[in-house]
Design a protein around this motif. Structure first.
Motif, PDB file in Angstrom:
ATOM      1  N   SER A 142       3.754 -39.283 -14.725  1.00  0.00           N
ATOM      2  CA  SER A 142       3.125 -39.634 -16.001  1.00  0.00           C
ATOM      3  C   SER A 142       3.875 -40.768 -16.679  1.00  0.00           C
ATOM      4  CB  SER A 142       3.128 -38.400 -16.917  1.00  0.00           C
ATOM      5  OG  SER A 142       2.938 -38.744 -18.254  1.00  0.00           O
ATOM      6  N   SER A 201      11.584 -40.270 -20.995  1.00  0.00           N
ATOM      7  CA  SER A 201      12.279 -38.978 -21.122  1.00  0.00           C
ATOM      8  C   SER A 201      12.942 -38.582 -19.806  1.00  0.00           C
ATOM      9  CB  SER A 201      11.333 -37.879 -21.599  1.00  0.00           C
ATOM     10  OG  SER A 201      10.250 -37.702 -20.710  1.00  0.00           O
ATOM     11  N   ARG A 202      12.325 -38.943 -18.683  1.00  0.00           N
ATOM     12  CA  ARG A 202      12.939 -38.669 -17.385  1.00  0.00           C
ATOM     13  C   ARG A 202      14.275 -39.401 -17.249  1.00  0.00           C
ATOM     14  NH1 ARG A 202      13.072 -34.884 -13.356  1.00  0.00           N
ATOM     15  NH2 ARG A 202      13.489 -35.863 -11.343  1.00  0.00           N
ATOM     16  N   LYS A 261       3.774 -42.603 -27.186  1.00  0.00           N
ATOM     17  CA  LYS A 261       4.006 -41.258 -26.665  1.00  0.00           C
ATOM     18  C   LYS A 261       5.254 -41.170 -25.797  1.00  0.00           C
ATOM     19  CE  LYS A 261      -0.794 -39.759 -26.956  1.00  0.00           C
ATOM     20  NZ  LYS A 261      -1.996 -39.325 -26.215  1.00  0.00           N
ATOM     21  N   ASN A 262       5.515 -42.203 -25.015  1.00  0.00           N
ATOM     22  CA  ASN A 262       6.693 -42.120 -24.149  1.00  0.00           C
ATOM     23  C   ASN A 262       7.999 -42.253 -24.936  1.00  0.00           C
ATOM     24  OD1 ASN A 262       6.420 -44.885 -24.582  1.00  0.00           O
ATOM     25  ND2 ASN A 262       6.051 -45.393 -22.437  1.00  0.00           N
ATOM     26  N   GLU A 322       3.741 -41.175 -19.756  1.00  0.00           N
ATOM     27  CA  GLU A 322       4.189 -40.557 -21.002  1.00  0.00           C
ATOM     28  C   GLU A 322       5.620 -40.027 -20.896  1.00  0.00           C
ATOM     29  OE1 GLU A 322       2.621 -36.810 -23.607  1.00  0.00           O
ATOM     30  OE2 GLU A 322       1.121 -38.300 -23.001  1.00  0.00           O
ATOM     31  N   THR A 323       6.059 -39.692 -19.686  1.00  0.00           N
ATOM     32  CA  THR A 323       7.401 -39.132 -19.514  1.00  0.00           C
ATOM     33  C   THR A 323       8.368 -40.092 -18.814  1.00  0.00           C
ATOM     34  OG1 THR A 323       6.712 -38.047 -17.457  1.00  0.00           O
ATOM     35  CG2 THR A 323       6.583 -36.744 -19.494  1.00  0.00           C
ATOM     36  N   ARG A 363       8.484 -38.778 -26.499  1.00  0.00           N
ATOM     37  CA  ARG A 363       9.032 -37.848 -25.502  1.00  0.00           C
ATOM     38  C   ARG A 363      10.507 -38.133 -25.223  1.00  0.00           C
ATOM     39  NH1 ARG A 363       4.873 -35.178 -22.487  1.00  0.00           N
ATOM     40  NH2 ARG A 363       6.581 -34.149 -21.364  1.00  0.00           N
ATOM     41  N   GLU A 401      12.436 -36.500 -27.997  1.00  0.00           N
ATOM     42  CA  GLU A 401      12.492 -35.048 -27.791  1.00  0.00           C
ATOM     43  C   GLU A 401      13.545 -34.693 -26.751  1.00  0.00           C
ATOM     44  OE1 GLU A 401       7.761 -34.171 -28.859  1.00  0.00           O
ATOM     45  OE2 GLU A 401       8.403 -34.369 -26.763  1.00  0.00           O
ATOM     46  N   ALA A 402      13.591 -35.457 -25.663  1.00  0.00           N
ATOM     47  CA  ALA A 402      14.600 -35.224 -24.623  1.00  0.00           C
ATOM     48  C   ALA A 402      15.995 -35.501 -25.157  1.00  0.00           C
ATOM     49  CB  ALA A 402      14.316 -36.104 -23.408  1.00  0.00           C
TER      50      ALA A 402
END
Length: 196
Positions: free
Chosen positions: A97, A103-104, A126-127, A99-100, A130, A133-134
């Motif tokens: 995704s 965050s990855r 959105k990314n 979106e991630t 995220r 959040e991470a």
């Protein structure tokens, strides 16, 4: 008849946003960002920077200034642009995704006490959301450079630096001034403290 704006008018509007930014409380938080980033980098902790499109270019610009040099001769600083590795960006986005995709990478590089700096003119990427959040999951400080109000990133930012405009190019012009200031001050502080 052309509806194009004249260069005089364009520069006048740009100057107005810069002047308004100088008095805006959100832009005054740049000094808090300097303190957080300098504290992390002086301890060898990472500064992870992310954004999309023009903000991805700004993220690369910031890390270029800090890994390389801004004004002073010094050691390299631990800064990573999360938008600059095409293999990671395309592999993760294709298989999982977009979106991630940030965050990855936060998961990969996170260290408690480090900083994630996200650029999003809307505050709603959105990314980047995220990634913040991470960052919180891993005990990192979050700093956002956004347009007016900060969008969804406002609630996720430890330090919100929002420009008083909703016009993307004008926001990005002020972001350039803000992050040049942040780079200059972080570098000066680390050199003065003997940490760079």
């Amino acid at each position: 008849m052309s509806t194009a704006m004249s260069i005089d008018r364009y520069l006048e509007l740009s100057a107005r946003v810069l002047t308004e930014s100088a008095a805006h409380p959100g832009c005054r938080r740049a000094d808090a960002a300097v303190a957080a980033i300098a504290t992390a980098l002086s301890a060898g902790l990472p500064l992870l920077v992310c954004g999309n499109g023009g903000s991805a270019s700004d993220a690369m610009h910031i890390t270029g200034e800090l890994v390389g040099r801004f004004l002073k001769e010094r050691r390299a600083l631990n800064c990573i642009c999360l938008a600059s590795n095409p293999a990671v960006l395309t592999a993760w986005s294709n298989d999982y995704s977009f979106e991630t995709v940030f965050s990855r990478q936060v998961e990969a590089y996170a260290k408690p006490g480090g900083v994630v700096l996200g650029l999003s003119t809307s505050g709603n990427s959105k990314n980047v959301i995220r990634a913040f959040e991470a960052a919180h999951t891993h005990g990192m400080t979050t700093i956002a450079l956004t347009g007016e109000g900060g969008g969804a990133l406002a609630a996720l930012s430890d330090i919100l630096i929002d420009v008083p405009s909703r016009v993307t190019p004008q926001i990005q012009q002020v972001h350039l001034c803000l992050y040049h200031y942040i780079c200059e001050q972080v570098e000066a502080r680390l050199v003065a403290d003997g940490k760079a």
